[in-house]
Design a protein around this motif. Structure first.
Motif, short mmCIF file in Angstrom:
data_model
loop_
_atom_site.label_atom_id
_atom_site.label_comp_id
_atom_site.label_asym_id
_atom_site.label_seq_id
_atom_site.Cartn_x
_atom_site.Cartn_y
_atom_site.Cartn_z
N LEU A 1 0.90 -1.23 -0.07
CA LEU A 1 -0.16 -0.21 0.03
C LEU A 1 0.65 1.32 0.04
N SER A 2 1.79 1.21 0.85
CA SER A 2 2.80 2.30 0.91
C SER A 2 3.56 2.70 -0.27
N LEU A 3 4.09 1.65 -0.93
CA LEU A 3 4.86 1.94 -2.22
C LEU A 3 3.64 2.40 -3.44
N CYS A 4 2.50 1.96 -3.24
CA CYS A 4 1.56 2.49 -4.41
C CYS A 4 1.44 3.92 -4.02
N GLY A 5 1.08 4.03 -2.67
CA GLY A 5 0.89 5.65 -2.30
C GLY A 5 2.08 6.57 -2.59
N GLY A 6 3.40 5.97 -2.34
CA GLY A 6 4.41 6.69 -2.75
C GLY A 6 4.58 7.06 -4.26
N ALA A 7 4.41 6.03 -4.97
CA ALA A 7 4.45 6.24 -6.57
C ALA A 7 3.33 7.33 -7.05
N LEU A 8 2.01 7.42 -6.21
CA LEU A 8 1.19 8.15 -6.72
C LEU A 8 1.45 9.77 -6.01
N GLY A 9 2.32 9.49 -4.91
CA GLY A 9 2.68 10.67 -4.18
C GLY A 9 3.72 11.54 -5.20
#
Length: 812
Positions: free
Chosen positions: A335-343
């Motif tokens: 989840l955090s990597l997906c959020g980081g990519a979108l971030g």
């Protein structure tokens, strides 16, 4: 990871909400880090840049602010260079704009006058030709080194330019070399386009005059040095302070109060003014990320309750505690990597908007970008964030009793008092952190409003300013005065122009020149002569800038070199040196050393209002004005007051100047309103960003409270149904949920207020007209957060109050 991905696909709403929340926090953090990295962290582009230091004098004169720094004079620099043994090399530099002609249209060039070892100290060699030689520091040497952009744009990247002649300020200069692409020093905006030697300052206009390189009191050169290997900043400071004390004894008239040296790493010197603000913004955005983590942790705890049976079955089938923890953490990291990519995508979008508000004088602002270091930071933050918000849910899920969980089956369960407490403390933490950010933003907003309402001492509306440079070779003192008189007369006659004048330095220009003086009847010992800010202005300057005349008169066209030497002082000067008496008619000796006047004694003919000369937030300086015709030491800036939009006069101004001399370019054309806006740029920038972060924190805190109460309602549906079946009214249920939300909010507000009271004192230097502990700001922020908490509590409370008790009990 495959299993984690399948699990997240089963709960798309949860996954999207979590990823968006993390993208908001990680994206904002990445955007601010890109700014911090470019300005504060990225090393200077010079070999062994950690050995480069900035050298200045410490001004210890009584009444001068603590930690006041002063540039060196040429003689002081020569003494430091000759006597210092702790540095491998030392070089000086100072700003000196020049006019380039004979290579297309005339253009004003940002240039630096430097000592011969300048490039060698920095450790960078020209890509073409050579750097300066020691012999080229002597008067008569006209040598220049070009920057790569100037070589490329003006000279067509011609390699034959080395050894050729170019014309600067009417003098022929030989091009010694061309610096490589990317070389900039000093790091400023706009960057220097060429460098010449201090031979320019060693020359004089007339025989008998003292060159600038021999004037010990003319403190105007900056110094950069390279430390010897193994030598520390402290050792160099001690050595140079000893030299400074010896010079103060040897030359008391000029160096009496300069008894210590200031030595700091060049990178710290470059970023010193912006370092506190950028640190505050980075701390603020990390708090926003922490709130986002708390939100996601709350969502995961709620999801863990619904997955009790799944985890209990996995445990019953032989899964160990570490396997459960690993699986939950894998889902969190995904989840955090997906959020980081979108971030990262979000930060790239917002960075363009962010750069529009960056102050023009922010060092290395042009290098702000999402580069490899920023992407690595975003990756590390994403991984750390996933572990941070995943540890608590993973630990809770690994401690499930499989027999109890399987016995409960798919029925609704409360998850235990401990889980509710975890939810509650997460909300309390979010509320407290959000309040801290809101208080900081509120203080900066109030401070910024005070800055906007500062009276600069003049009327900036409808005033156009423009610079020009009259070369000394073509225009001697008399011709300069005549040129300005004719140009101002032409401009004043233009339609729509109310008045025209010239002055230097302009208010809020952050430029400064101070000349010592003696007041008649108030003798002072050598070296104790007071020094105050000096301005050179033409006759209609005060009228054009609408600076009020408080006593006496302003300058007139009759105040020329043949008339009685005169001066005008500001109110602060009058109160400081003539308390309780009229300053008009007093005589002050001001020796500029320019040879314009035979007698340096001047009569005070007027007193004007105070003007903000440096910054809007700075104290007003004592200042005195000299008429340009009696102090021809520079080419002052043109000011034109118009009846309407001043920018419509730019074309006419260029036309009038070209009619008088086509070889004189106009540059730095702007309005005074733009100057005022620029003076407030740093305050505006930090206030806007912190207000945005505070708004994000407020939104996330409200969402967190809403989620916790919604979870509580879902878990206590059966209890609420029983209460209503036994006679509880909807209002009772509504009050129950809202009171719980208010209790959590009030706890967080109390903790946040206490923490804010301790932390805001560290931002005292960023505030203007507002105390760090401002009761009004604290009260308003607490009230706002309380109202938002009530609103966030109302939706789940209303949903609970509308439950049908019979249907609820039947479902249970």
């Amino acid at each position: 990871m495959r299993f984690a991905l399948r699990q997240l696909r089963k709960s798309p709403g949860f996954a999207v909400t979590t990823i968006l929340t993390l993208a908001l926090g990680i994206g904002a953090t990445t955007a601010i880090f890109s700014l911090v990295n470019a300005v504060l962290l990225r090393p200077l582009p010079f070999p062994e840049q950690e050995r480069l230091v900035s050298l200045q004098l410490a001004d210890l004169e009584p009444g001068v602010p603590a930690n006041a720094q002063e540039p060196l004079s040429y003689p002081d620099f020569f003494d430091w260079r000759a006597q210092s043994h702790s540095v491998a090399g030392m070089a000086c530099y100072r700003h000196a704009g020049v006019t380039l002609t004979g290579s297309g249209d005339p253009q004003q060039i940002e240039s630096q006058t430097v000592s011969a070892e300048f490039f060698r100290v920095l450790g960078v060699h020209p890509m073409l030709g050579r750097d300066f030689l020691p012999a080229e520091e002597k008067a008569g040497a006209h040598v220049a080194v070009l920057s790569y952009p100037l070589w490329q744009s003006t000279f067509g990247s011609a390699r034959a330019i080395v050894g050729s002649a170019i014309t600067l300020d009417g003098h022929s200069y030989t091009v010694a070399g061309v610096m490589p692409r990317g070389f900039v020093f000093p790091i400023q905006s706009p960057p220097p386009a060429l460098w010449t030697t201090l031979a320019d300052d060693a020359a004089v206009d007339k025989p008998g005059e003292t060159p600038l390189t021999a004037q010990r009191g003319a403190n105007m050169v900056r110094v950069v040095a390279r430390l010897k290997p193994g030598v520390t900043v402290a050792q160099t400071r001690a050595e140079l302070s000893t030299i400074a004390r010896q010079l103060a004894i040897q030359y008391p008239n000029d160096n009496k109060w300069y008894t210590a040296a200031i030595v700091e790493p060049q990178l710290e010197h470059l970023t010193g003014n912006f370092r506190p603000a950028l640190r505050l913004l980075f701390a603020a955005v990390m708090l926003v990320l922490l709130i986002a983590c708390a939100n996601v942790a709350g969502l995961l705890l709620a999801r863990a309750t619904r997955r009790r049976s799944e985890m209990a079955l996995r445990t019953a089938l032989g899964a160990g505690r570490w396997q459960i923890i690993r699986q939950v953490l894998a889902e969190c990291v995904l989840l955090s990597l997906c959020g980081g990519a979108l971030g990262v995508v979000f930060s790239s979008w917002t960075l363009d908007t962010l750069l529009r508000f960056v102050p023009a004088d922010l060092p290395r602002a042009g290098q702000i970008s999402v580069d490899g270091a920023v992407l690595a930071f975003a990756t590390v933050v994403s991984l750390a964030t996933g572990l941070l918000f995943g540890v608590l849910p993973a630990w809770r899920m690994s401690r499930l009793d499989p027999s109890l969980a399987l016995r409960d089956g798919g029925r609704s369960v409360t998850g235990g008092r401990g889980q509710h407490n975890l939810h509650h403390w997460l909300v309390v933490a979010e509320t407290a952190i959000g309040l801290i950010l809101l208080v900081c933003a509120g203080l900066l907003i109030r401070s910024f409003v005070r800055v906007l309402h500062v009276d600069p001492g003049f009327d900036p509306r409808h005033v156009l300013t423009a610079n020009l440079n009259l070369p000394a070779k073509t225009y001697d003192r008399e011709k300069r005065v005549q040129f300005y008189n004719q140009l101002l007369a032409r401009l004043a006659a233009l339609p729509g122009v109310q008045s025209a004048a010239a002055g230097w330095p302009l208010p809020l220009s952050n430029s400064n020149i101070g000349i010592s003086f003696d007041i008649e009847g108030h003798p002072t010992p050598p070296g104790d002569q007071p020094t105050e800010a000096l301005s050179i202005v033409t006759a209609d300057f005060f009228q054009t800038m609408r600076i009020p005349i408080l006593a006496g008169r302003a300058f007139s066209v009759r105040d020329d070199v043949k008339a009685t030497p005169v001066m005008v002082i500001n109110e602060r000067f009058a109160r400081k040196y003539f308390p309780g008496e009229s300053a008009v008619g007093k005589h002050i000796k001001v020796d500029l050393g320019d040879g314009t006047l035979k007698s340096p004694v001047r009569e005070v003919v007027g007193i004007v209002g105070n003007v903000k000369r440096q910054k809007l937030t700075a104290d007003v300086d004592a200042e005195y004005y000299l008429p340009y015709a009696q102090a021809v030491i520079t080419s002052p800036t043109i000011e034109i007051r118009t009846a309407g939009d001043p920018t419509t006069l730019i074309g006419a101004l260029r036309s009038q100047l070209a009619q008088m001399d086509r070889n004189i370019p106009l540059y730095r054309v702007a309005t005074m309103e733009e100057s005022v806006s620029k003076a407030a740029a740093q305050s505006r920038f930090q206030t806007l960003l912190l207000a945005c972060f505070a708004g994000m924190a407020l939104l996330l805190s409200a969402v967190g409270l809403y989620a916790v109460l919604s979870y509580m309602v879902a878990q206590r549906t059966g209890e609420i149904g029983v209460r209503m079946a036994l006679g509880a009214q909807r209002g009772d249920v509504l009050n129950l949920i809202v009171r719980r939300g208010l209790a959590l909010a009030l706890t967080g507000i109390g903790i946040g207020l206490a923490a804010a009271a301790l932390l805001t004192r560290f931002m005292a230097g960023m505030l203007y007209g507002v105390q760090p502990f401002d009761p009004l700001t604290f009260a308003v922020v607490a009230a706002i957060l309380l109202v938002v908490s009530v609103a966030a509590s109302s939706a789940p409370a209303w949903r609970a109050a509308r439950l049908d008790p019979m249907e609820t009990l039947r479902d249970q």
